[in-house]
Write an enzyme that holds these catalytic residues in place. Structure first.
Site, PDB file in Angstrom:
ATOM      1  N   GLY A 199       1.681   5.049  -0.597  1.00  0.00           N
ATOM      2  CA  GLY A 199       0.926   6.299  -0.724  1.00  0.00           C
ATOM      3  C   GLY A 199       1.901   7.426  -0.970  1.00  0.00           C
ATOM      4  O   GLY A 199       2.006   7.972  -2.073  1.00  0.00           O
TER       5      GLY A 199
ATOM      6  N   TYR B 225       5.924  16.463  13.650  1.00  0.00           N
ATOM      7  CA  TYR B 225       6.991  15.510  13.972  1.00  0.00           C
ATOM      8  C   TYR B 225       8.328  15.889  13.352  1.00  0.00           C
ATOM      9  O   TYR B 225       9.065  15.040  12.867  1.00  0.00           O
ATOM     10  CB  TYR B 225       6.616  14.071  13.610  1.00  0.00           C
ATOM     11  CG  TYR B 225       5.720  13.886  12.409  1.00  0.00           C
ATOM     12  CD1 TYR B 225       6.221  13.945  11.112  1.00  0.00           C
ATOM     13  CD2 TYR B 225       4.370  13.638  12.583  1.00  0.00           C
ATOM     14  CE1 TYR B 225       5.402  13.761  10.026  1.00  0.00           C
ATOM     15  CE2 TYR B 225       3.531  13.450  11.493  1.00  0.00           C
ATOM     16  CZ  TYR B 225       4.059  13.506  10.213  1.00  0.00           C
ATOM     17  OH  TYR B 225       3.233  13.326   9.135  1.00  0.00           O
TER      18      TYR B 225
ATOM     19  N   GLU C 155       0.826  -1.214   0.000  1.00  0.00           N
ATOM     20  CA  GLU C 155       0.000   0.000   0.000  1.00  0.00           C
ATOM     21  C   GLU C 155       0.860   1.264   0.000  1.00  0.00           C
ATOM     22  O   GLU C 155       0.907   2.001   0.985  1.00  0.00           O
ATOM     23  CB  GLU C 155      -0.919  -0.003   1.220  1.00  0.00           C
ATOM     24  CG  GLU C 155      -1.924  -1.135   1.204  1.00  0.00           C
ATOM     25  CD  GLU C 155      -2.753  -1.206   2.479  1.00  0.00           C
ATOM     26  OE1 GLU C 155      -3.906  -1.635   2.394  1.00  0.00           O
ATOM     27  OE2 GLU C 155      -2.235  -0.838   3.555  1.00  0.00           O
TER      28      GLU C 155
ATOM     29  N   CYS D 240       0.131  32.438  14.155  1.00  0.00           N
ATOM     30  CA  CYS D 240       0.477  32.967  15.473  1.00  0.00           C
ATOM     31  C   CYS D 240       0.925  31.823  16.379  1.00  0.00           C
ATOM     32  O   CYS D 240       0.288  31.500  17.378  1.00  0.00           O
ATOM     33  CB  CYS D 240      -0.736  33.688  16.064  1.00  0.00           C
ATOM     34  SG  CYS D 240      -0.359  34.641  17.535  1.00  0.00           S
TER      35      CYS D 240
END
Length: 459
Positions: free
Chosen positions: A311, A353, A309, A380
Site C-alpha cells: 500500500g 508514532y 499487499e 492547539c
C-alpha cells in the site's frame, strides 16, 4: 505542467538521500521553484490553495508496473492487492483497476468506495479485526474475492449469512505467527500479543480450521499474515513464512487439507528521511518467493499461490503536501518554530508514532539551507509538530513548504480536529492536473450537525 526544464543547482539533492525512493527525476528546481513530477509546486499552491495534497499518477503507475515486472511476471501463481487503507478514493480505485491489481479493503466504507468505483469484486480482499454483521453482509452479497477471517465468531457469521444468501464464500484465515517486525510498536502487527489474527497455538488455529472446513458454505483457501508496516528487513517475512508453512504441513498430515493460498501481507519500507535504508522491492519479494519455494520442497507440500499487499510502497512516495508558512517564532538560544497552515489533522503520523519527514521550501529551492527550524502545525496541541530540526534557507511568512513522501496515511488518516477543513487532493496526470477530492468548506464541517428544538434560543 513543466516539460523540458533546465535543472538548477539543487540543495534538495544534499538535503535528502535519493536511494531509489523519491527518485531524482521527480524532484527538480526551475528558477527558485520546486518541481515535483514535472509540475511547479508553487503554482499548484497558488491555484488550489494550501494545505494541499498532491499525488503523481505517473509515479503510482510506475510503482504498479515495477511490481508487475519484478513479481507477477517473474513468479507464476502470484497476486498483488493494493492495501487501500494507505490512500483510497474513487480515482485511486480506477488507477489500480487499470493496472490489473487487486484491492485490499478493511471496512464497509472502503468496500463501498470500491463498489461505487465499479472495481471488480472478485479481486477484492476484505480484511478487518472486527467486521460488523452489516459489513459482512455487504461483502458476501457483492461476492468479494476473499474474506480474511480474523476470529472464531466471524466464521460463524459468514457461515450463517452465506447459508441465507445461498453463497459459497472463499476465505483466508489471518494468523498471528508470533514474529515482531522491526518498526514502531503501534504499527507492528505479527507478534503473539496482537489484536489481529488467530494465534498459532494448539486449540486455537486447529479449531478455526476445522470449523471452516466443515462448513458447507465456506471454502477455506489459505492463510494470511501481516508482520508490520514500513519494514526494512526481510528476515521477519522469511521467519513468518517458515512458521506458517509448518502449519500447512500439519494440516496436510493431520486433516488431509491442502492449502491453496498464502497471503504474506505488505509493509515494505519507503523513504521518509535520511535514516531510512530503502531496499528495492525485489529485496522482499525474492526472499519471500525463495523461502516459500525451498521450504515447501523441504516439507514436501504443494507450493501455494502467493499474495502480497503493498500500500504505502505504491503510493507513499507519489505524494507531497504543500503548506503556507505563517508565524515564525524564534526563541533565542533554544529553537525557531515555523508554523504552517496545517499539521496534525492532515498528517497525524508524527504525533501518533513519531514519524519523521523531510521538507523543502518550495519557492526557495535554489537557496542553500543554512539554519535549523522546527515545523509546527496550527492545532492547539503541543505535540502538533510535523518536523523537528529541519534544515532550511531563510524562511518567512508566505513561503510555501513542501513535505515529501506524504502519499500514504495522510489523506486517509486526516481529521477535522480544531474544526479545520480537510485539504483538497490534486492528481498530477500526464497532461493536466485534476482535483480528485474537493477542499472542505466551513459549511461542510457543520453540514451534519443539528440543534434540537429545545436548545434554540428565541431572539
Amino acid at each position: 505542467m513543466i516539460v523540458g526544464i533546465t535543472v538548477a543547482t539543487l540543495y534538495i539533492l544534499r538535503l535528502i538521500s535519493l536511494k531509489g525512493a523519491v527518485r531524482m527525476e521527480k524532484l527538480d528546481c526551475i528558477g527558485s521553484n520546486l518541481i515535483f513530477a514535472d509540475y511547479d509546486a508553487v503554482e499548484l499552491a497558488k491555484k488550489y490553495g494550501t494545505p494541499l495534497y498532491v499525488l503523481s499518477e505517473n509515479i503510482i503507475r510506475e510503482k504498479c508496473r515495477k511490481i508487475k515486472l519484478d513479481f507477477l511476471n517473474r513468479y507464476p501463481n502470484t497476486k498483488v492487492a493494493y492495501a487501500s487503507k494507505a490512500f483510497l478514493t474513487l480515482s485511486m480505485c480506477k488507477i489500480i483497476e487499470s493496472e490489473g491489481l487487486g484491492l485490499d479493503v478493511v471496512s464497509g466504507g472502503e468496500l463501498y468506495t470500491a463498489l461505487k468505483a465499479d472495481f471488480p469484486m472478485d479481486k477484492v480482499f476484505f480484511h478487518g479485526n472486527n467486521k460488523s454483521y452489516e459489513e459482512l453482509q455487504m461483502a458476501i452479497s457483492n461476492e468479494v474475492g476473499r474474506i480474511v477471517v480474523d476470529n472464531f465468531d466471524e466464521i460463524e457469521i459468514i457461515d450463517d449469512l452465506a447459508n441465507e444468501m445461498k453463497k459459497k464464500v472463499k476465505i483466508l484465515i489471518r494468523v498471528s505467527p508470533g514474529v515482531e517486525g522491526k518498526t514502531h510498536k503501534y504499527i507492528s502487527t505479527g507478534q503473539k500479543d496482537s489484536k489481529f489474527g488467530i494465534p498459532l497455538l494448539e486449540g486455537s488455529i486447529d479449531e478455526a480450521v476445522i470449523k471452516a472446513i466443515k462448513s458447507k458454505n465456506i471454502e477455506l483457501m489459505g492463510f494470511h499474515f501481516h508482520i508490520g508496516s514500513n519494514l526494512f528487513d526481510k528476515d521477519s517475512y522469511t521467519l513468518a513464512i517458515e512458521i506458517v508453512l509448518n502449519l500447512f504441513k500439519w494440516l496436510k498430515n493431520e486433516l488431509g487439507f491442502v492449502v491453496k493460498e498464502l497471503n504474506t501481507g505488505g509493509g515494505f519500507g519507503i523513504y521518509y528521511n535520511k535514516t531510512d535504508t530503502v531496499k528495492d522491492i525485489t529485496y522482499y519479494t525474492d526472499a519471500i518467493m525463495e523461502k516459500v519455494s525451498s521450504y515447501c520442497r523441504e516439507l514436501n507440500i504443494d507450493i501455494p499461490t502467493v499474495i502480497i499487499e503493498p500500500g504505502r510502497w505504491i503510493v507513499g512516495e507519489a505524494g507531497i503536501t504543500l503548506y503556507s508558512v505563517g508565524a515564525v517564532k524564534e526563541i533565542p538560544n533554544v529553537r525557531t518554530y515555523v508554523s504552517v497552515d496545517g499539521g496534525l489533522p492532515d498528517n497525524p503520523r508524527p504525533a501518533l508514532y513519531n514519524a519523521k519527514y523531510e521538507a523543502i521550501v518550495a519557492n526557495k529551492c535554489n537557496l542553500k539551507p543554512d539554519r535549523v527550524v522546527t515545523i509546527a502545525g496550527k492545532c492547539c496541541e503541543t505535540g502538533d509538530i510535523l518536523i523537528w530540526d529541519q534544515l532550511v534557507p531563510k524562511i518567512e511568512r508566505g513561503d510555501i513548504l513542501g513535505v515529501l513522501s506524504t502519499g500514504a496515511y495522510n489523506y486517509s488518516m486526516s481529521s477535522n480536529y480544531n474544526k479545520l477543513p480537510k485539504p483538497a487532493v490534486v492528481l498530477l496526470r500526464e497532461k493536466e492536473e485534476c482535483v480528485i477530492v474537493k477542499r472542505e468548506t466551513y459549511e461542510d464541517l457543520i453540514s451534519k450537525e443539528m440543534i434540537p428544538e429545545g436548545l434554540a434560543v428565541k431572539k
